[in-house]
Design a protein around this motif. Structure first.
Motif, PDB file in Angstrom:
ATOM      1  N   ASP B  92       0.868  -1.189  -0.049  1.00 48.23           N
ATOM      2  CA  ASP B  92      -0.097  -0.040  -0.081  1.00 48.23           C
ATOM      3  C   ASP B  92       0.920   1.135  -0.011  1.00 48.23           C
ATOM      4  N   GLY B  93       2.209   1.144  -0.033  1.00 44.23           N
ATOM      5  CA  GLY B  93       3.021   2.250  -0.056  1.00 44.23           C
ATOM      6  C   GLY B  93       3.574   2.971   1.019  1.00 44.23           C
ATOM      7  N   MET B  94       3.478   2.044   2.200  1.00 44.08           N
ATOM      8  CA  MET B  94       3.777   2.579   3.761  1.00 44.08           C
ATOM      9  C   MET B  94       5.346   3.102   3.522  1.00 44.08           C
ATOM     10  N   GLY B  95       5.687   4.215   4.154  1.00 40.17           N
ATOM     11  CA  GLY B  95       6.939   4.438   4.348  1.00 40.17           C
ATOM     12  C   GLY B  95       7.061   5.698   5.136  1.00 40.17           C
ATOM     13  N   PRO B  96       8.389   6.006   5.496  1.00 43.97           N
ATOM     14  CA  PRO B  96       8.421   7.171   6.635  1.00 43.97           C
ATOM     15  C   PRO B  96       7.958   8.518   5.939  1.00 43.97           C
ATOM     16  N   GLU B  97       7.640   8.536   4.782  1.00 43.77           N
ATOM     17  CA  GLU B  97       7.185  10.057   4.197  1.00 43.77           C
ATOM     18  C   GLU B  97       5.532  10.391   4.448  1.00 43.77           C
ATOM     19  N   ARG B  98       5.158   8.855   5.115  1.00 45.81           N
ATOM     20  CA  ARG B  98       3.693   9.269   5.473  1.00 45.81           C
ATOM     21  C   ARG B  98       3.708   9.643   7.221  1.00 45.81           C
ATOM     22  N   GLY B  99       4.795  10.065   7.546  1.00 45.75           N
ATOM     23  CA  GLY B  99       4.793  10.308   8.942  1.00 45.75           C
ATOM     24  C   GLY B  99       5.547   9.039   9.717  1.00 45.75           C
ATOM     25  N   ARG B 100       6.724   9.665  10.562  1.00 50.21           N
ATOM     26  CA  ARG B 100       7.557   8.436  11.092  1.00 50.21           C
ATOM     27  C   ARG B 100       6.942   7.569  12.249  1.00 50.21           C
ATOM     28  N   LEU B 101       6.166   8.312  12.788  1.00 53.12           N
ATOM     29  CA  LEU B 101       5.364   7.161  14.104  1.00 53.12           C
ATOM     30  C   LEU B 101       4.388   6.547  13.290  1.00 53.12           C
ATOM     31  N   THR B 102       3.615   6.867  12.119  1.00 54.91           N
ATOM     32  CA  THR B 102       2.630   6.266  11.145  1.00 54.91           C
ATOM     33  C   THR B 102       3.354   4.657  10.935  1.00 54.91           C
ATOM     34  N   CYS B 103       4.575   5.086  10.346  1.00 58.38           N
ATOM     35  CA  CYS B 103       5.449   4.150   9.752  1.00 58.38           C
ATOM     36  C   CYS B 103       5.992   2.989  10.532  1.00 58.38           C
ATOM     37  N   CYS B 104       6.407   3.647  11.699  1.00 58.75           N
ATOM     38  CA  CYS B 104       6.938   2.791  12.823  1.00 58.75           C
ATOM     39  C   CYS B 104       5.678   1.751  13.204  1.00 58.75           C
ATOM     40  N   THR B 105       4.722   2.439  13.458  1.00 53.68           N
ATOM     41  CA  THR B 105       3.433   1.604  13.882  1.00 53.68           C
ATOM     42  C   THR B 105       3.273   0.552  12.853  1.00 53.68           C
ATOM     43  N   ALA B 106       2.889   1.056  11.768  1.00 54.92           N
ATOM     44  CA  ALA B 106       2.739  -0.132  10.593  1.00 54.92           C
ATOM     45  C   ALA B 106       3.863  -0.940  10.352  1.00 54.92           C
ATOM     46  N   LEU B 107       4.802  -0.684  10.119  1.00 52.27           N
ATOM     47  CA  LEU B 107       6.009  -1.794   9.638  1.00 52.27           C
ATOM     48  C   LEU B 107       6.442  -2.582  10.788  1.00 52.27           C
ATOM     49  N   LYS B 108       6.531  -1.799  11.999  1.00 47.52           N
ATOM     50  CA  LYS B 108       7.328  -2.557  13.203  1.00 47.52           C
ATOM     51  C   LYS B 108       6.279  -3.368  14.011  1.00 47.52           C
ATOM     52  N   THR B 109       5.491  -2.314  14.784  1.00 46.51           N
ATOM     53  CA  THR B 109       4.363  -2.914  15.670  1.00 46.51           C
ATOM     54  C   THR B 109       3.419  -3.812  14.977  1.00 46.51           C
ATOM     55  N   GLU B 110       2.755  -3.279  13.954  1.00 42.89           N
ATOM     56  CA  GLU B 110       1.723  -4.241  13.336  1.00 42.89           C
ATOM     57  C   GLU B 110       2.395  -5.411  12.563  1.00 42.89           C
ATOM     58  N   GLY B 111       3.671  -5.240  12.138  1.00 42.44           N
ATOM     59  CA  GLY B 111       4.305  -6.103  11.445  1.00 42.44           C
ATOM     60  C   GLY B 111       4.463  -7.669  12.578  1.00 42.44           C
ATOM     61  N   LEU B 112       5.073  -7.099  13.562  1.00 40.74           N
ATOM     62  CA  LEU B 112       4.954  -8.004  14.709  1.00 40.74           C
ATOM     63  C   LEU B 112       3.774  -8.731  15.313  1.00 40.74           C
ATOM     64  N   GLN B 113       2.739  -7.823  15.363  1.00 40.48           N
ATOM     65  CA  GLN B 113       1.447  -8.210  15.593  1.00 40.48           C
ATOM     66  C   GLN B 113       0.884  -9.432  14.651  1.00 40.48           C
ATOM     67  N   LEU B 114       1.227  -9.005  13.319  1.00 32.30           N
ATOM     68  CA  LEU B 114       0.842 -10.076  12.481  1.00 32.30           C
ATOM     69  C   LEU B 114       1.584 -11.520  12.551  1.00 32.30           C
ATOM     70  N   LEU B 115       2.642 -11.258  12.748  1.00 35.56           N
ATOM     71  CA  LEU B 115       3.478 -12.513  12.909  1.00 35.56           C
ATOM     72  C   LEU B 115       3.172 -13.271  14.208  1.00 35.56           C
ATOM     73  N   MET B 116       2.867 -12.602  15.274  1.00 37.06           N
ATOM     74  CA  MET B 116       2.791 -13.111  16.670  1.00 37.06           C
ATOM     75  C   MET B 116       1.280 -13.941  16.573  1.00 37.06           C
ATOM     76  N   ALA B 117       0.261 -13.194  15.903  1.00 40.49           N
ATOM     77  CA  ALA B 117      -0.840 -13.976  15.628  1.00 40.49           C
ATOM     78  C   ALA B 117      -0.984 -15.138  14.912  1.00 40.49           C
ATOM     79  N   GLU B 118      -0.104 -15.061  13.910  1.00 35.00           N
ATOM     80  CA  GLU B 118      -0.285 -15.980  12.991  1.00 35.00           C
ATOM     81  C   GLU B 118       0.752 -17.430  13.695  1.00 35.00           C
ATOM     82  N   ARG B 119       1.676 -17.164  14.364  1.00 34.80           N
ATOM     83  CA  ARG B 119       2.346 -18.086  14.920  1.00 34.80           C
ATOM     84  C   ARG B 119       1.856 -18.567  16.248  1.00 34.80           C
ATOM     85  N   GLY B 120       0.852 -17.905  17.020  1.00 34.56           N
ATOM     86  CA  GLY B 120       0.469 -18.061  18.205  1.00 34.56           C
ATOM     87  C   GLY B 120       1.343 -17.777  19.404  1.00 34.56           C
TER      88      GLY B 120
END
Lengths: 422, 266
Positions: B92-120
């Motif tokens: 969807d084009g996420m990157g730091p130009e959309r805002g650093r905090l938005t980017c950190c949340t999407a790519l790091k926090t949500e990236g981790l969230q997705l993997l944690m959910a998938e692996r349990g």
């Protein structure tokens, strides 16, 4: 403050406790500032926050990092930061003084080697001053310095200091707590923190920094009887390793050992370490592993000792206990006791004395409410290995879990009806 | 007991508690110095083995040398490595130009969230330290996160006498922080003592080095001539600048870290 690069300096954990608004966070900030221990940019960052929010510069903001803490001007959770004097390094633990956050105060204070008890010279001894004094005593912290703050608000008068000093020393003496020093200070103005104050010429005792430096280093536990609680048993390769941390004493290859409460005996074949910084016997504080000459069925929880000086074993514990849970501790209700690596379901068989920590009076009650302390008898589902707190601290204390959370902590008293009360 | 030994023994104790108590346990490896030290400590705790799978959240903005170092060490030490990525957000084009905090949340926090959910996973080991910044200073060794990944820093469970929170609701997970009591200098002194391999981005080239590693758009180098571990230790002893000074997302606003971390950021 340059030190020899080859020898990292040992550090000592100091907790600062006291009633809300008596100036703990300010004292912490001042200690950092006056000993030149502040990271660059930290002072400027705090100055910026104060400017943005239209407040005068607050030393307290150096450690109160949460937005709510700065808005409300109270410490919610414990924080730690390092500071150093010429003598040694310190980890300063700033613990909340508000009654609502007592569990955070206990979390901070439980990790301390020594404590500074802070009292406002103008307000005098308050409920939390007494409760904290009591809890430090229960937590086993014996090195204490009382700091009487805000001397600027009472005109730096000796009389004001002497009154508060006497009132608090009387209270502490009833607990058997005898502070090493009582220091009059103004944390805001920097009097008697790192440098002696010219405004209180009548005082000839130590500054706060001098009082800290006079604390003894952590006592070694190596000379005590061996206590090695089994944390886990591993079989990652050909070795079957019993892993754990030596809590007291020392263990060596060839030692004949006893497992309590099972009563198994064995002989240590090897002390196991990976990429070790030392070899030979394992001493108190070391997380190591052992193998045995003959395989035994051993599970987590058992406490390894030598044949002589074994821990006690039993299914009933008498203890002094502090309660932090929202639900009262009540006889018959199910809890889990965690002592070293043991976990056993239990219930309070009897509550023999609830103590009002502000007055030290015994209260007739059968339940223990949040922030109260009591002497209780616990009935355990199965026997555990334990010691009296006064003999070996690490196997003489426990927590109680109510549901998912730690709801209380306690120290084990001698099992017989001795006259030992706190 | 010597200072570094005391730190090490405490961390090993925590790692072993985590391994015993959590069946679905993972360890976050950012390839930086702290989580690499943590990995070394895990091998100490488990006598040369690392029985805990490592998770790396690849934002696609990581410095390329980090990926090469990761794969090399994973091979040499026979590590179980799981790489997570929020591919939907990147598509969807996420990157730091959309805002650093938005980017950190999407790519790091949500990236981790997705993997944690998938692996349990119900337990996650991280290499954060109290001295890094203010909200981390208020962390516990075992720190619960709710089903939305949120950290309730206003109502944390008590933690005393090394009895940790290992009982929890089905909807929550526990963050485990075995390096919480270490400082930046402790980490480097330990790296020196143990001769732990560390990615060379930390060592100065042409008068600059990384002091903290992250994504390349948001991580700056600091001026430095410290080209060896010894020289880094000497530099840190002399400096008063904070470690995360080069991490742009921290400086977005006064409570940037608090806001990121309340939502599940590391």
């Amino acid at each position: 403050m340059a030190t020899d690069i080859a020898t990292p300096r040992a550090s000592s954990n100091i907790v600062i406790v006291g009633h809300v608004d008596h100036g703990k966070s300010t004292l912490v900030g001042r200690l950092f500032y006056d000993t030149d221990s502040l990271p660059e940019g930290r002072y400027a960052a705090v100055a910026r926050v104060c400017e943005e929010t239209g407040k005068p510069f607050e030393f307290a903001f150096l450690l109160d990092a949460l937005e709510e803490e700065r808005d409300q001007g109270i410490t919610i959770d414990t924080a730690r930061a390092r500071f150093h004097t010429a003598r040694r390094d310190y980890v300063l633990i700033d613990a909340p003084g508000h009654k609502e956050f007592l569990k955070n105060m206990v979390s901070g204070a439980a990790a301390a080697d020594a404590a500074l008890l802070l009292i406002d010279a103008a307000e005098g001894v308050q409920e939390q001053s007494r409760r904290h004094g009591y809890l430090l005593h229960l937590l086993g912290i014996r090195q204490v310095v009382v700091v009487i703050n805000k001397m600027d608000l009472v005109g730096y008068r000796q009389r004001a200091f002497a009154d508060v000093r006497r009132a608090y020393l009387d209270f502490l003496a009833a607990l058997g707590v005898h502070p090493q020093a009582v220091v009059p200070v103004s944390a805001r103005e920097g009097d008697n923190i790192a440098a002696a104050s010219a405004r209180m010429p009548w005082y000839d005792g130590p500054t706060v920094v001098e009082a800290l430096d006079a604390f003894a280093a952590r006592p070694s536990r190596e000379h005590l009887p061996l206590r090695f609680p089994v944390q886990d048993v591993y079989k990652f390769d050909h070795r079957r390793i019993i892993a754990g941390r030596v809590e007291a004493g020392a263990i060596a290859e060839g030692d004949t050992i006893l497992f309590t409460p099972s009563g198994h005996r064995g002989v240590v074949k090897s002390i196991e370490r990976w990429h070790p910084s030392r070899t030979g016997p394992a001493r108190a504080g070391e997380s190591i592993g052992i193998t045995l000459t003959e395989q035994l069925f051993i599970e987590r929880g058992e406490v390894i000792s030598h044949l002589a000086d074994a821990p006690r074993a039993g299914a009933e514990l008498r203890a002094n206990l502090f309660w932090l849970g929202d639900r009262h501790l009540a006889p018959g209700r199910p809890y889990v006791l965690k002592l070293a690596t043991q976990e056993v379901p239990c219930a309070a068989a009897g509550v023999s004395g609830v103590i009002n920590t502000a007055t030290l009076e015994h209260v007739a009650a059968h339940e223990v409410a949040k922030n109260e302390v009591a002497t209780v008898t616990l009935a355990l589902k199965t026997p555990v290995a334990y010691d009296c707190f006064t003999d070996i601290v690490e196997t003489g204390r426990f927590v109680l879990v109510d549901g998912y959370d730690v709801a209380g902590g306690g120290i084990v008293l001698p099992p017989v009806e001795d006259d030992y009360t706190i | 007991m010597e200072h570094l030994d005391a730190l090490e023994n405490q961390s090993i104790y925590i790692l072993r508690e985590a391994y015993k108590k959590f069946k679905k346990l993972a360890m976050l490896w950012s390839i930086g110095k702290d989580s690499t030290v943590l990995l070394w400590l895990a091998r100490k705790a488990f006598f040369g083995h690392c029985p805990i799978p490592l998770v790396h959240i690849d934002t696609s903005y990581k410095i390329p040398a980090m990926i090469a170092f990761r794969d090399q060490l994973a091979r040499e030490w026979s590590l179980r490595l799981i790489v997570g990525q929020n591919t939907a957000a990147l598509a969807d084009g996420m990157g730091p130009e959309r805002g650093r905090l938005t980017c950190c949340t999407a790519l790091k926090t949500e990236g981790l969230q997705l993997l944690m959910a998938e692996r349990g996973f119900t337990g996650l080991i991280l290499g954060i330290r109290r001295d890094e910044e203010g909200t981390r200073a208020k962390e516990r060794y075992f720190s619960p996160r709710d089903k939305h990944f949120e950290w309730n820093y206003k109502d944390q469970p008590p933690e005393l006498w090394d009895q940790f929170k290992t009982d929890f609701d089905a909807d929550t997970h526990i963050r485990i922080h075995p390096l919480l009591h270490w400082t930046e200098i402790d980490v480097w002194e330990y790296i020196r003592r143990e001769a732990i391999p560390i990615i060379d981005l930390y060592f100065a080239k042409d008068g600059e080095r990384y002091r903290s590693l992250g994504c390349w758009p948001c991580t700056g180098r600091v001026k430095s001539n410290a080209a060896t571990v010894e020289e880094i230790i000497a530099e840190l002893r002399a400096t008063n600048t904070s470690e995360r000074a080069g991490r742009a997302q921290d400086h977005e606003d006064t409570y940037a870290m608090q806001k990121l971390r309340a939502k599940g950021y590391m």
